[in-house]
Design an enzyme around this catalytic site. Structure first.
Site, PDB file in Angstrom:
ATOM      1  N   GLN A 144      12.068 -54.285  41.544  1.00  0.00           N
ATOM      2  CA  GLN A 144      11.750 -52.872  41.364  1.00  0.00           C
ATOM      3  C   GLN A 144      10.571 -52.451  42.238  1.00  0.00           C
ATOM      4  OE1 GLN A 144      14.159 -51.069  39.894  1.00  0.00           O
ATOM      5  NE2 GLN A 144      12.901 -50.263  38.275  1.00  0.00           N
ATOM      6  N   ARG A 148       2.758 -55.525  30.206  1.00  0.00           N
ATOM      7  CA  ARG A 148       3.547 -56.750  30.043  1.00  0.00           C
ATOM      8  C   ARG A 148       4.771 -56.706  30.951  1.00  0.00           C
ATOM      9  NH1 ARG A 148       4.406 -60.382  25.828  1.00  0.00           N
ATOM     10  NH2 ARG A 148       3.188 -59.120  24.399  1.00  0.00           N
ATOM     11  N   LYS A 190       4.434 -51.047  30.239  1.00  0.00           N
ATOM     12  CA  LYS A 190       4.077 -49.784  30.897  1.00  0.00           C
ATOM     13  C   LYS A 190       5.221 -49.218  31.730  1.00  0.00           C
ATOM     14  CE  LYS A 190      -0.939 -49.824  31.277  1.00  0.00           C
ATOM     15  NZ  LYS A 190      -2.070 -49.948  32.226  1.00  0.00           N
ATOM     16  N   GLY A 198      20.803 -50.149  37.995  1.00  0.00           N
ATOM     17  CA  GLY A 198      20.503 -51.077  39.074  1.00  0.00           C
ATOM     18  C   GLY A 198      19.174 -51.771  38.865  1.00  0.00           C
ATOM     19  N   VAL A 248       7.663 -50.085  35.623  1.00  0.00           N
ATOM     20  CA  VAL A 248       7.515 -50.490  37.017  1.00  0.00           C
ATOM     21  C   VAL A 248       8.488 -49.774  37.949  1.00  0.00           C
ATOM     22  CG1 VAL A 248       6.605 -52.764  36.463  1.00  0.00           C
ATOM     23  CG2 VAL A 248       9.084 -52.455  36.667  1.00  0.00           C
ATOM     24  N   GLY A 249       9.232 -48.809  37.433  1.00  0.00           N
ATOM     25  CA  GLY A 249      10.341 -48.237  38.193  1.00  0.00           C
ATOM     26  C   GLY A 249       9.931 -47.459  39.428  1.00  0.00           C
ATOM     27  N   GLU A 250       8.810 -46.762  39.367  1.00  0.00           N
ATOM     28  CA  GLU A 250       8.496 -45.840  40.451  1.00  0.00           C
ATOM     29  C   GLU A 250       7.168 -46.101  41.141  1.00  0.00           C
ATOM     30  OE1 GLU A 250      10.180 -41.675  39.064  1.00  0.00           O
ATOM     31  OE2 GLU A 250       9.807 -42.966  37.359  1.00  0.00           O
ATOM     32  N   GLY A 308      20.373 -44.099  40.788  1.00  0.00           N
ATOM     33  CA  GLY A 308      20.278 -42.733  40.278  1.00  0.00           C
ATOM     34  C   GLY A 308      19.130 -41.986  40.914  1.00  0.00           C
ATOM     35  N   PHE A 309      17.951 -42.609  40.896  1.00  0.00           N
ATOM     36  CA  PHE A 309      16.743 -42.057  41.529  1.00  0.00           C
ATOM     37  C   PHE A 309      16.371 -40.695  40.967  1.00  0.00           C
ATOM     38  CE2 PHE A 309      18.749 -44.415  45.265  1.00  0.00           C
ATOM     39  CZ  PHE A 309      18.107 -45.587  44.968  1.00  0.00           C
TER      40      PHE A 309
END
Lengths: 748, 350
Positions: free
Chosen positions: A646, A636, A709, A474, A711-713, A245-246
């Site tokens: 990711q 965590r 927290k 994803g 971690v996606g970006e 998706g981004f």
């Protein structure tokens, strides 16, 4: 008494495990059904015609030719577009953008939909759209940052303020004994998820069902309900899988609304899937920026000021402004901090959130400027950052909820082998004669929470069902959220049925802002805890239970057993407790949201340090990133495998930003000329070499009960600057535009 | 896309008689189908030649030359051990092109006849003299990766093929059959320069079909010193900004014969015969190669007056010659045609 959130019971054995993606086999074998894989009976296919100029008016379309083509059932243009119940120029939800639904014959950007053609087959609809052959009255397009006058707009993207000032900026400049004043340019970039946007729309009376890849199911349903004048509960949306998706699949796009409208008009289901070329159209993008950074230091190399201003492109009809200068807030200790935004209206689609919006572009400029400042001070770039390390959030003075950045720097430098790096550029050559350079950058990304709801049901057989309309785009939400849910219920993963990705489930919130695991995870945790609390009440009140009368002691759930906290010898299987209580399922619910007072009390960010090695052929100027080490502190870690994936993905997007991605406009028409994956480059596997992502331990007792927290970006942030700085270190050439190209090094 | 007749002839004779104006031959389809999707090409008939018999063989002829059937797939040719040993820079060029998946499908004749990747040619909404004679050239205002040799005011497009560059250096010929029977065309003459008729992008007459390519026996004599070098914006799946095929026959420490051709600099692979002559009889060293590259690219100029691509072409030519002089590697490098060679360590992630 501390102000931390206490975990009321042992948080268990599922979280922290590197569980593989639960949907992995379905995806690699092709049995996972993505939105466009749905083919309801009597399906029609919609294709929209796109504007091939950026500014002007459509003067003519050959609708007769399109209508005459075999298999065409509808040609929809601004002249005959059926009315919508909601005003299409409105934004039905906070997280919306103005959509294109054939309001009029104006062309505001290339790639804008100018007509919709519906046919019995995809081929017929495609050819029908081509036959329309729009003619235009064209005006000179404005597609560059200097093509129109700048204006200031408040707020910037996501409602962030246009200007943030802390301390006395002029005094900061005046106090500087050395300074840099540099401008960096970043290019327009397009999301290009593997799965293009798609919808299959089916009406049943005044009820609408959508198969549609969405990062925000509930909001999408509300928007559709608004446009079609039906109650939100009449809209259902299924989005079990997203092929990425981004940020581009967070809000509904105009073509979706047109497809739904066609389905209602024709009373048959309609599918619309964007072509790759159309992915450079009405789906948002990362707007180009030009950023000016003025940094000053005193004679101790302490920053006296970070003064960061940004000019961003936006469209002529909406206001999303890349909040890049905000990246200078919250990171380095400085006497004064200023972030200011301005924008320029161009004949382009409205930009939107894309892969670390604001932070990626802003950090790219900031981390390079920091490197330039360190160079001027004659100090190692890492040492310079440590000299200006912020123990409390600069400007606001708030304590950080947690900040293990120092440990990221330490581990990263050690793992990478940073020690001994020559201060001067162009000092290292490898065995093949390639110039070799090392660069680094700091990463910061906020850890927001939105709002999510979840329900958990403990079944009489001791298994559980947990439900929330969470989104697996994803990243692995279907797996990591299930791990959290299983822990909250004290059950192994295989005893928990996890349902997500459908709007009929409790609102799972938005998969964006790197806040989905924290938000939906907190909701699931609360729902599971609610069930266990009720189970405890049942057991404590039941004379036949070994837990009878221990209600004050508290309970722990583990492996399907409820036990007295601190006394493992007193326990009972869930199923036994439920059986005696009449064999009725036990339902609980929970919400994931951060109370405003908690959000106010602390500065909450993930942090990281990225180190890059780049090799450059001194004559051919071809570049290659040969090593990259990213070390991140992100609270965590629920699933280390998915987290690594990711973070690596983010670092790869950093590489992509630094060296590859750039949409280029045709000066005559304003059309994007490289609107396909052959011309619009992203890294290939052969470009991704020696990447390593590590997380450091970080307990955060403030962000949420789970300490999550996000971690996606953050992997992208810091990586861009690290690569650009390594290129400087290899070559001595400072390229102040992204992506850095071979021709830039050749001409520098 | 536009409706078209789909014809699948079983024999070469059937194929030739099926051809009519407005028809297109279909090989692997990796270029034609893309262009049909964008609308840049709209054939009335597509003639699938992949079922024609006997065109999928790699043969060594009695005179030592090599004959490659038109339908041999790029990957098949590149991975043929005997072929790669005899013509290493051809194999290296093939492996530097496109992606593994595309090479598995694309045919060698199709590779020769692929269209320019100029984005203005590929998009029907753009003005392009090559696609639509007399329409104008949008690329002129946004040149990017354009030609620096042999371009005209009508067209500044480049030929994107890697494979063709060493073929031209090695004097390969195409065996062609058409309504008038068999003939041979040097691969170097297959793509005309644009001049005022850029729409004429092949020397093939209408209805002619390439049946095979032939590499002369003499081409084998360069096997010990032959490299292809390709400079590009990412490590794989990108067209060249500049490329060079360099081959040397070194005898007694001197260059007995040299071959040099550049890719991505013109509407066809650009053989530098003058450079070849300058090197003959000299000792192979970097200074000579730099001097030669400097001399032969003196006449290059770019449509936008920018120098970087000329510099890059010159540097690429000189480097390719140095790489050839150093000797053909025993195996094609893991990153074919890359300046980064093979010394990249293995990834730490398993």
């Amino acid at each position: 008494m501390s102000d931390t959130i206490s975990l009321s019971r042992r948080f268990g054995s599922n979280s922290g495990q590197p569980v593989t993606r639960r949907d992995g086999i379905a995806k690699v074998t092709g049995s996972a059904t993505f939105s466009a894989d749905n083919h309801p009976d009597s399906l029609l296919y919609a294709v929209y015609a796109t504007a091939t100029i950026a500014r002007g008016r459509v003067t003519r379309m050959d609708t007769a030719a399109a209508e005459a083509h075999p298999g065409i059932v509808l040609v929809m243009t601004p002249q005959n577009r059926p009315p919508l119940q909601g005003n299409p120029d409105d934004k039905p939800t906070f997280f919306s953008q103005r959509i294109e639904v054939l309001q009029d014959d104006t062309v505001r950007y290339a790639g804008q939909p100018v007509a919709l053609v519906v046919g019995e087959t995809l081929e017929a609809a495609t050819e029908g759209a081509r036959l329309l052959n729009p003619q235009y009255a064209m005006e000179k397009p404005r597609t560059g940052l200097d093509d129109a006058a700048a204006y200031t707009f408040e707020p910037a993207g996501f409602g962030t303020p246009a200007n943030t000032v802390h301390g006395d900026v002029e005094a900061g400049h005046a106090a500087a004994t050395a300074s840099v004043d540099v401008s960096y340019t970043t290019s327009a970039m397009y999301h290009n998820a593997m799965e293009t946007h798609a919808v299959v729309a089916k009406w049943n009376g005044d009820k609408l069902h959508l198969e549609l890849p969405s990062q925000a199911l509930t909001m999408t349903c509300h928007s559709m309900a608004y446009f079609f004048g039906i109650p939100p509960e009449n809209v259902t949306l299924s989005s079990p899988y997203l092929g990425g998706g981004f940020g581009s699949k967070a809000f509904p796009i105009g073509p979706y609304v047109l497809a739904v409208l066609a389905a209602r008009t024709l009373d048959r289901p309609v599918k619309l899937a964007l072509s790759r070329n159309q992915m450079f159209g009405p789906v948002g993008h990362r707007g180009a920026t030009r950023q000016r950074l003025r940094l000053g230091i005193d004679d101790q190399a302490a920053l006296t000021v970070i003064d960061h201003s940004g000019l961003s492109e936006t469209s002529t009809f909406d206001d999303f402004i890349e909040p890049a200068p905000n990246a200078s807030q919250g990171l380095y200790k400085a006497g004064a901090l200023r972030s200011t935004h301005s924008a320029v209206r161009l004949d382009i689609g409205t930009p939107g959130p894309m892969r670390a919006p604001g932070e990626a572009s802003g950090s790219a400029a900031l981390e390079c400027a920091m490197d330039e400042m360190a160079e001027k001070a004659g100090i190692d770039p890492l040492e310079f950052r440590l000299l200006n390390y912020a123990e409390i959030e600069p400007g606001t003075g708030k304590p950080y909820s947690s900040k293990a950045l120092r440990e990221c720097y330490r581990q990263g430098a050690e793992r990478f082998g940073w020690a001994g790096r020559p201060l001067q550029p162009r000092q290292m050559v490898d065995g093949d004669g390639m110039l070799t350079g090392w660069g680094m950058g700091t990463a910061l990304f906020p850890c927001p929470m939105f709002m999510a709801e979840a329900e958990a049901t403990l079944r009489p057989d001791g298994t559980a069902l947990v439900e929330t309309s969470a989104v697996d785009m994803g990243q692995g939400a279907w797996t990591s959220l299930a791990q959290i849910a299983a822990d909250s219920l004290g059950l192994p993963l295989d005893k928990v049925e996890f349902r997500a990705g459908h709007s009929s489930l409790p609102d799972g919130g938005v998969a964006g802002g790197s806040g989905h695991t924290a938000t939906a995870g907190s909701a699931l945790h609360a729902a599971g805890s609610d069930v266990i609390r009720q189970l405890g009440e049942l057991a404590a009140a039941d004379p036949a239970s070994p837990l009878h009368g221990s209600g004050n002691a508290g309970f722990v759930a583990r492996d399907g057993l409820l036990m007295v906290e601190g006394d493992d010898s007193r326990s009972e299987p869930f199923a036994d407790i439920l059986a005696r209580a009449g064999g009725v399922p036990l339902k609980g619910s929970g919400r994931g949201v951060r109370p405003p007072e908690a959000a106010e009390a602390h500065a909450m960010h993930s942090h990281g340090a990225v180190f890059a090695e780049v090799k450059v052929d001194s004559v051919l100027c071809q570049m290659r990133v040969t090593r990259m080490v990213g070390v991140f502190a992100a609270g965590r870690i629920i699933n280390p495998r998915l987290t690594e994936s990711q973070l690596l993905g983010g670092m790869i997007w950093g590489l992509s930003f630094a060296l590859h991605e750039e949409a280029r406009h045709d000066p005559r028409t304003g059309r994007i000329v490289n609107a396909d994956l052959a011309g619009y480059h992203v890294p290939v596997n052969a470009d991704v070499h020696g990447f390593e992502a590590i997380t450091v331990h970080e307990d955060d007792p403030h962000v949420n009960a789970l300490g999550i927290k996000g971690v996606g970006e953050i992997g992208t942030v810091g990586s861009v600057g690290a690569i650009a700085n390594a290129i400087w270190h290899a070559t001595g050439k400072r390229i102040r535009r992204f992506p850095i190209r071979i021709e830039d090094l050749l001409t520098a | 896309m536009k409706l078209f007749d789909f014809i699948q002839p079983a024999t070469i004779d059937e194929a030739l008689s099926a051809w009519r104006p407005g028809a297109a031959w279909l090989g692997g389809g990796t270029n034609l189908v893309d262009l049909m999707k964008t609308g840049a090409m709209q054939p009335d008939a597509v003639i699938d030649i992949t079922r024609l018999p006997g065109l999928d063989r790699i043969e060594t002829l009695p005179d030592g030359s090599t004959r490659i059937g038109a339908l041999v797939r790029n990957a098949t040719l590149a991975h043929d051990r005997d072929f790669a040993a005899a013509y290493p820079m051809v194999a290296e060029a093939l492996l530097s092109g496109a992606s593994g998946q595309l090479r598995n499908v694309a045919t060698v004749a199709g590779n020769l006849l692929q269209k320019t990747r100029c984005p203005f040619f590929q998009e029907p909404a753009a003005l392009c003299n090559r696609r639509d004679p007399g329409a104008g050239c949008d690329a002129m205002a946004a040149p990017g990766n354009s030609a620096i040799l042999g371009w005209s005011d009508a067209c500044i497009a480049t030929n994107p093929s890697d494979f063709t560059v060493p073929l031209v250096a090695l004097e390969a010929v195409a065996e062609v059959r058409g309504p008038q029977g068999m003939r041979e065309i040097a691969v170097a003459d297959l793509q005309p320069l644009p001049g005022s008729t850029p729409e004429r992008d092949t020397a093939l007459e209408p209805g002619e079909l390439i049946l095979a390519l032939r590499l002369p026996a003499r081409a084998r004599s360069f096997a010990a010193h032959a490299r292809y070098l390709k400079v590009r914006e990412r490590t794989s799946f990108a067209f060249a900004l500049a490329s060079a095929a360099a081959a040397l026959r070194i005898e007694g420490g001197l260059i007995a014969e040299a071959r040099l051709a550049l890719g991505a600099v013109a509407a066809k692979p650009w053989r530098l015969a003058e450079a070849e002559a300058m090197m003959t009889g000299k000792a192979p060293d970097a200074a000579l190669f730099a001097e030669v590259a400097e001399a032969v690219l003196a006449m290059a100029n770019s449509p936008d007056g920018q120098k970087w691509k000329i510099d890059l072409a010159r540097n690429t030519a000189a480097r390719a010659l140095s790489m050839a002089a150093a000797g053909t590697p025993a195996r094609i490098p893991a990153l074919p045609a890359s300046p980064f060679g093979t010394r990249i360590e293995d990834p730490q992630h398993v």
